[in-house]
Design an enzyme around this catalytic site. Structure first.
Site, PDB file in Angstrom:
ATOM      1  N   LYS A 153       0.804  -1.217   0.000  1.00 25.07           N
ATOM      2  CA  LYS A 153       0.000   0.000   0.000  1.00 25.07           C
ATOM      3  C   LYS A 153       0.843   1.275   0.000  1.00 25.07           C
ATOM      4  O   LYS A 153       0.312   2.364  -0.203  1.00 25.07           O
ATOM      5  CB  LYS A 153      -0.958  -0.018   1.182  1.00 25.07           C
ATOM      6  CG  LYS A 153      -2.025  -1.099   1.045  1.00 25.07           C
ATOM      7  CD  LYS A 153      -3.043  -1.059   2.168  1.00 25.07           C
ATOM      8  CE  LYS A 153      -4.182  -2.026   1.897  1.00 25.07           C
ATOM      9  NZ  LYS A 153      -3.782  -3.431   2.119  1.00 25.07           N
TER      10      LYS A 153
HETATM   11  C1  LIG Z   1      -4.531  -4.495   1.614  1.00 23.64           C
HETATM   12  C2  LIG Z   1      -3.785  -5.753   1.485  1.00 23.64           C
HETATM   13  C3  LIG Z   1      -4.186  -6.771   0.586  1.00 23.64           C
HETATM   14  C4  LIG Z   1      -5.471  -6.694  -0.209  1.00 23.64           C
HETATM   15  O1  LIG Z   1      -5.421  -5.739  -1.243  1.00 23.64           O
HETATM   16  P1  LIG Z   1      -6.785  -5.256  -1.929  1.00 23.64           P
HETATM   17  O2  LIG Z   1      -6.369  -4.225  -2.929  1.00 23.64           O
HETATM   18  O3  LIG Z   1      -7.626  -4.663  -0.819  1.00 23.64           O
HETATM   19  O4  LIG Z   1      -7.441  -6.444  -2.536  1.00 23.64           O
HETATM   20  C5  LIG Z   1      -3.393  -7.891   0.455  1.00 23.64           C
HETATM   21  N1  LIG Z   1      -2.270  -8.043   1.191  1.00 23.64           N
HETATM   22  C6  LIG Z   1      -1.850  -7.097   2.053  1.00 23.64           C
HETATM   23  C7  LIG Z   1      -0.619  -7.346   2.836  1.00 23.64           C
HETATM   24  C8  LIG Z   1      -2.582  -5.924   2.228  1.00 23.64           C
HETATM   25  O5  LIG Z   1      -2.161  -5.006   3.098  1.00 23.64           O
END
Ligand SMILES: *Cc1c(COP(=O)(O)O)cnc(C)c1O
Length: 429
Positions: free
Chosen positions: A107
């Protein structure tokens, strides 16, 4: 570029407005009016380009002329200051590591891009903006770090006391400056409910201009399409049919991958791998979309019972589920299978995966690839973020990377709140 609301009941807006508002007045998600494929010449030469050039070419149509070329390029240079390596495990299997950013979660990229765009768009505005976000762990840290020191923006993060890992808590609570951590005596659902209520509270809105920083925001969602370009650049010479398996919660990351495909990136198939929160796998089986309350798992960043970005995926396929199923599959795996996969990856390839990446790997296993395919699973967090689970499963210890060591000795600062009245008091004072 104009963006329309997927509820079709609000006016079209500019990219800037979509970023500032986050969500349309009719509560719909914003969606770009057009997606224009890139020139075949671009894909012919992609392996000779650096990440900044690729990123600029892939993202510029979504920004349009609202950020001039020079400024957009410098934003991208700032945002993309880390690696996105492919790690090959065998002749038709690799992982794309997305955890080399400042908080070691994928993210980071979206949070940093959104912070830079928002700051660009509000630079002439007098009133400050407050980014209000609830986190179950990973989002908060990436948002906090992405917005740290960005002028004109304050960040308020709600997190459930005692329910995030020690490392995650340090990442949320030790930055200071324009970042405030509110420690909620309650669950993640309580945090999220309070944030939703605050967005509807006119009294708070008269004190502060609020925006959210989850993947509903186009500036957090869209830049994730770059991951797939960076992967393709490294794998193009394999000349295979590429299948991407994406550990999915809110389905923002995989939806961005489908946008990359619309831009012309040769991706053969997508697999959305979920934990026991299986709303989408069930939908593909039954054609009924039935949102459910989330259940807690060891891959907790994907504990989502009603994925907000799935509506964007359906829109990309013009609601044609038969067409979607030709290019997109989704499978669910429980915690027992996840731990087995962590084990298997380590014993077979000496690769230490976190629980989310392990679910991505399971997606590829389940799909049965032929020789002409090449499978890539996305590793979305460094295993250190889920240290206890991974260490117990593998009966080993993981070294603590420098980014994490840096926060561990810092002092936690949080404000404890018990209920919505406390939150309101904080935001209005
Ligand atoms: C947020 C997150 C996801 C999921 O991603 P999305 O875009 O919400 O499907 C997967 N793995 C980790 C480690 C995350 O922080």
């Amino acid at each position: 570029m104009k963006y329309y609301s997927l509820q079709h009941n609000s006016p079209k807006v500019s990219f800037a407005q979509a970023v500032i508002k986050g969500i349309a007045p009719d509560k719909g998600l914003y969606f770009p009016e057009q997606i224009t494929p890139l020139s075949p010449l671009f894909f012919d030469a992609i392996e000779t380009m650096n990440n900044n050039t690729i990123a600029y070419e892939a993202i510029k149509q979504f920004v349009g002329n609202e950020i001039p070329e020079k400024d957009l390029k410098s934003i991208l240079t700032e945002v993309l200051s880390f690696d996105f390596p492919i790690v090959e495990l065998n002749e038709n299997l690799a992982t794309l590591e997305l955890f080399h950013g400042p908080t070691m979660a994928f993210k980071d990229l979206g949070a940093r891009f959104m912070a830079q765009c928002l700051s660009y768009f509000i630079k002439d505005q007098k009133q400050e903006i407050t980014v209000l976000v609830a986190t179950s762990g990973d989002t908060g840290g990436a948002v906090a770090k992405g917005f740290l020191g960005v002028k004109g923006i304050n960040v308020v993060i709600l997190y459930p006391s005692g329910k995030v890992s020690a490392i995650q808590e340090k990442q949320l609570t030790t930055l200071g400056n324009n970042i405030t951590a509110l420690e909620v005596e309650g669950t993640f659902d309580d945090c999220q409910a309070m944030v939703k209520q605050a967005f509807l509270d006119t009294e708070i809105q008269s004190h502060r201009q609020l925006t959210s920083a989850n993947s509903i925001n186009v500036a957090r969602w869209l830049p994730q399409l770059l991951y797939y370009f960076f992967a393709y650049k490294q794998l193009k010479h394999k000349n295979k049919k590429f299948v991407f398996s994406v550990p999915s919660g809110n389905f923002g990351n995989i939806c961005a991958g489908i946008v990359a495909k619309k831009l012309g990136l040769p991706i053969n198939h997508f697999i959305a791998a979920t934990n026991s929160n299986d709303t989408v796998p069930q939908f593909l089986k039954t054609n009924n979309y039935i949102p459910k309350p989330s259940v807690a798992t060891i891959s907790n960043a994907m504990d989502v019972g009603d994925p907000s970005n799935f509506i964007r995926i359906l829109n990309l396929y013009h609601q044609d589920v038969a067409k979607l199923k030709q290019e997109f599959s989704s499978y669910s795996f429980d915690d027992t299978l996840t731990k087995k996969a962590i084990h298997n990856l380590f014993s077979t390839y000496k690769y230490i995966a976190d629980p989310h990446g392990a679910i991505g790997y399971l997606g590829l296993q389940h799909h049965h690839l032929s020789k002409e395919h090449y499978g890539v699973f996305l590793e979305t967090a460094h295993p250190i973020k889920f240290k206890d689970i991974v260490e117990q499963t593998l009966n080993t210890t993981i070294a603590i990377p420098i980014q994490i060591q840096e926060v561990l000795h810092k002092t936690k600062k949080s404000i404890v709140i018990n209920n919505y009245a406390d939150l309101k008091h904080y935001l209005c004072s």
